[in-house]
Design a protein around this motif. Structure first.
Motif, PDB file in Angstrom:
ATOM      1  N   GLU A   1     133.274  96.083  60.634  1.00 22.09           N
ATOM      2  CA  GLU A   1     133.690  96.291  62.015  1.00 22.09           C
ATOM      3  C   GLU A   1     132.576  96.901  62.848  1.00 22.09           C
ATOM      4  OE1 GLU A   1     138.448  97.093  61.067  1.00 22.09           O
ATOM      5  OE2 GLU A   1     137.141  98.702  61.793  1.00 22.09           O
TER       6      GLU A   1
ATOM      7  N   ALA B   1     148.422  95.007  53.205  1.00 24.70           N
ATOM      8  CA  ALA B   1     148.604  94.872  54.655  1.00 24.70           C
ATOM      9  C   ALA B   1     147.296  95.098  55.400  1.00 24.70           C
ATOM     10  CB  ALA B   1     149.668  95.867  55.138  1.00 24.70           C
ATOM     11  N   ARG B   2     146.582  96.137  54.963  1.00 23.31           N
ATOM     12  CA  ARG B   2     145.289  96.414  55.612  1.00 23.31           C
ATOM     13  C   ARG B   2     144.301  95.286  55.369  1.00 23.31           C
ATOM     14  NH1 ARG B   2     143.778 102.357  53.731  1.00 23.31           N
ATOM     15  NH2 ARG B   2     141.946 101.906  55.029  1.00 23.31           N
ATOM     16  N   LEU B   3     144.357  94.695  54.180  1.00 26.48           N
ATOM     17  CA  LEU B   3     143.457  93.577  53.894  1.00 26.48           C
ATOM     18  C   LEU B   3     143.777  92.379  54.784  1.00 26.48           C
ATOM     19  CD1 LEU B   3     141.149  92.556  52.169  1.00 26.48           C
ATOM     20  CD2 LEU B   3     142.805  91.835  50.453  1.00 26.48           C
ATOM     21  N   LYS B   4     145.088  92.137  55.024  1.00 28.93           N
ATOM     22  CA  LYS B   4     145.457  91.045  55.928  1.00 28.93           C
ATOM     23  C   LYS B   4     144.957  91.310  57.346  1.00 28.93           C
ATOM     24  CE  LYS B   4     149.526  89.491  53.387  1.00 28.93           C
ATOM     25  NZ  LYS B   4     150.995  89.316  53.407  1.00 28.93           N
ATOM     26  N   ILE B   5     145.105  92.598  57.752  1.00 27.13           N
ATOM     27  CA  ILE B   5     144.588  92.958  59.077  1.00 27.13           C
ATOM     28  C   ILE B   5     143.084  92.724  59.139  1.00 27.13           C
ATOM     29  CG2 ILE B   5     144.216  94.882  60.667  1.00 27.13           C
ATOM     30  CD1 ILE B   5     146.887  96.027  59.683  1.00 27.13           C
ATOM     31  N   SER B   6     142.389  93.093  58.059  1.00 32.71           N
ATOM     32  CA  SER B   6     140.935  92.891  58.017  1.00 32.71           C
ATOM     33  C   SER B   6     140.585  91.419  58.098  1.00 32.71           C
ATOM     34  CB  SER B   6     140.365  93.492  56.732  1.00 32.71           C
ATOM     35  OG  SER B   6     140.601  94.885  56.672  1.00 32.71           O
TER      36      SER B   6
ATOM     37  N   GLU C   1     135.210  98.675  57.177  1.00 33.32           N
ATOM     38  CA  GLU C   1     134.783  99.524  58.286  1.00 33.32           C
ATOM     39  C   GLU C   1     133.334  99.229  58.662  1.00 33.32           C
ATOM     40  OE1 GLU C   1     137.609 103.401  57.245  1.00 33.32           O
ATOM     41  OE2 GLU C   1     135.455 103.464  56.874  1.00 33.32           O
TER      42      GLU C   1
ATOM     43  N   LYS D   1     137.759  98.953  51.642  1.00 32.81           N
ATOM     44  CA  LYS D   1     138.003  99.615  52.925  1.00 32.81           C
ATOM     45  C   LYS D   1     136.688 100.007  53.590  1.00 32.81           C
ATOM     46  CE  LYS D   1     140.092 103.732  54.915  1.00 32.81           C
ATOM     47  NZ  LYS D   1     140.840 104.978  54.633  1.00 32.81           N
TER      48      LYS D   1
ATOM     49  N   ASP E   1     150.244  98.779  50.948  1.00 27.41           N
ATOM     50  CA  ASP E   1     149.499  99.191  52.150  1.00 27.41           C
ATOM     51  C   ASP E   1     148.118  98.566  52.183  1.00 27.41           C
ATOM     52  OD1 ASP E   1     149.180 101.023  54.531  1.00 27.41           O
ATOM     53  OD2 ASP E   1     147.565 101.790  53.253  1.00 27.41           O
ATOM     54  N   MET E   2     147.488  98.558  50.998  1.00 26.89           N
ATOM     55  CA  MET E   2     146.153  97.933  50.939  1.00 26.89           C
ATOM     56  C   MET E   2     146.227  96.440  51.254  1.00 26.89           C
ATOM     57  SD  MET E   2     144.402  99.782  47.656  1.00 26.89           S
ATOM     58  CE  MET E   2     144.096 101.554  47.659  1.00 26.89           C
TER      59      MET E   2
ATOM     60  N   GLN F   1     150.898 102.092  47.658  1.00 29.11           N
ATOM     61  CA  GLN F   1     149.491 102.048  48.059  1.00 29.11           C
ATOM     62  C   GLN F   1     148.947 100.620  48.002  1.00 29.11           C
ATOM     63  OE1 GLN F   1     147.337 104.810  45.653  1.00 29.11           O
ATOM     64  NE2 GLN F   1     148.307 106.622  46.575  1.00 29.11           N
TER      65      GLN F   1
END
Length: 393
Positions: free
Chosen positions: A85, A184-189, A82, A78, A181-182, A178
């Motif tokens: 980004e 999903a966030r990894l796919k978004i990343s 960030e 994570k 969620d991670m 968790q």
């Protein structure tokens, strides 16, 4: 029985690790470190009573360490995302500014390319680590399923552990949520990474376009500079020629101002017939039509050259007699220069002639009527004498 105790110890370790990682210490609503340690000792004692082997205990510790490492790696992922980004935002700003700062374009472009390579490497590394994490999670799921079956067989024998097991199951479910969620966030990343790659490609095209435009502008600027230099040379040449022309005009003006103005046109008389006489006489043209420079004297009949130069002279005479000879001379000083002679069978015939003489200042020119000849003039100015300065010498 031994596997149930090992599973329980693993759950307790995971619970304690999560509590320490999220809150940095114990709270009033959480299980204290001392209680956890005592529980672990109790489990260990129970495991001694149920003959849990050291290999199972070591396996539980290894599983706990793997779970901790997995959580840390996800947090690091994570943080890195960030950071990526932020770095890509900085790259966007720098590349946008590069359109206006062409002087540093190449250096910033190289930096952008290095960042893109770095992002690709880090993305590949994250994908590899994610696969490893997924594999570990699948392994944990399989082991957890097996442990659940074994715990079910000993639920009647250990009611105290049932409550703790329920808590452990809830913790496992929380970990699953968790992890989801991670994921999903990894796919978004990953999607953001692809978007950043597309943006970097677009920025590269824009930079290339700017460079091409700069090359065209530079070529046009060089052409304009060459044309300006040629125009400067032509302008300097024209200025020099203009100065020469102005000097020549000034010189001509001075020469024209210095050149005397000499021109005359004179009629002979209004008295009619003059002559014949017994001797040659100088004709005195008394009727002044034009006498610029006053070089001709009506009282003497002489033209006196005011400057050295070339002069033009002409004359016209008329004799109204029939069957008579006509004769007229033009003199330069004492030298006869021209003789006009003819025989007129009829009355009212005229004689004309002209010549150019080079005179020195003070030389005289005049017309002479020879002895025995006559000439006629009246108000019609039939007989005239003319002359003017062609140019000084």
């Amino acid at each position: 029985m031994r596997r149930a105790a090992a599973f329980l110890a693993l759950l307790l370790c995971l619970y304690w690790t999560r509590a320490q990682g999220e809150s940095g210490g114990a709270t009033g609503n959480d299980i204290t470190q001392t209680e956890i340690q005592s529980e672990i000792l109790g489990v260990k004692s129970t495991s001694d009573q149920t003959n849990i082997s050291p290999d199972i205990w070591a396996e539980l510790k290894e599983l706990r360490d793997m779970a901790i490492e997995h959580s840390v790696e996800l947090r690091n992922s994570k943080s890195k995302m960030e950071k990526l980004e932020q770095e890509n935002t900085a790259i966007q700003a720098r590349l946008t500014a590069s359109e206006y700062k062409n002087a540093v374009l190449e250096a910033r472009m190289n930096a952008s390319e290095n960042e893109v390579v770095k992002l690709k490497i880090e993305s590949a590394d994250m994908m590899a680590r994610l696969k490893i994490s997924e594999h570990v999670m699948e392994e944990l799921k399989r082991e957890n399923t097996d442990l659940l079956h074994r715990v079910t067989s000993v639920e009647d024998k250990n009611k105290v552990l049932e409550a703790r097991m329920n808590a452990s199951e809830n913790e496992v479910e929380e970990l699953k949520r968790q992890n989801a969620d991670m994921m999903a966030r990894l796919k978004i990343s990953e999607h953001v990474m692809e978007e950043l790659k597309r943006e970097n490609t677009d920025l590269l095209h824009r930079v290339t376009s700017v460079e091409d435009k700069n090359k065209v502008l530079e070529a046009r600027m060089n052409t304009s500079e060459n044309e300006v230099e040629e125009l400067k040379i032509e302008s300097a040449d024209m200025m020099a020629r203009l100065k020469i022309s102005e000097n020549e005009v000034e010189e001509l003006k001075r020469q024209n101002a210095d050149q005397p103005k000499v021109a005359f046109s004179i009629g002979l008389t209004d008295s009619g017939l003059i002559g014949p006489f017994n001797t040659d006489i100088t004709l005195k043209f008394s009727k002044v039509i034009t006498n610029i420079g006053q070089a001709y004297s009506p009282s003497t009949g002489l033209f006196t050259a005011p400057v050295r130069g070339a002069y033009y002279f002409s004359f016209t005479t008329l004799d109204r007699r029939s069957s008579a000879y006509r004769n007229i001379y033009i003199y330069h000083n004492d030298k006869r220069m021209l003789l006009s002679y003819n025989y007129s069978a009829n009355a009212n015939e005229s004689v004309s002639n002209s010549l150019v003489l080079q005179l020195e200042k003070g030389d005289v020119v005049y017309l002479v009527l020879p002895a025995g000849y006559s000439v006629y003039d009246d108000s019609g100015d039939i007989t005239t004498f003319n002359g003017f300065l062609l140019f000084p010498l």
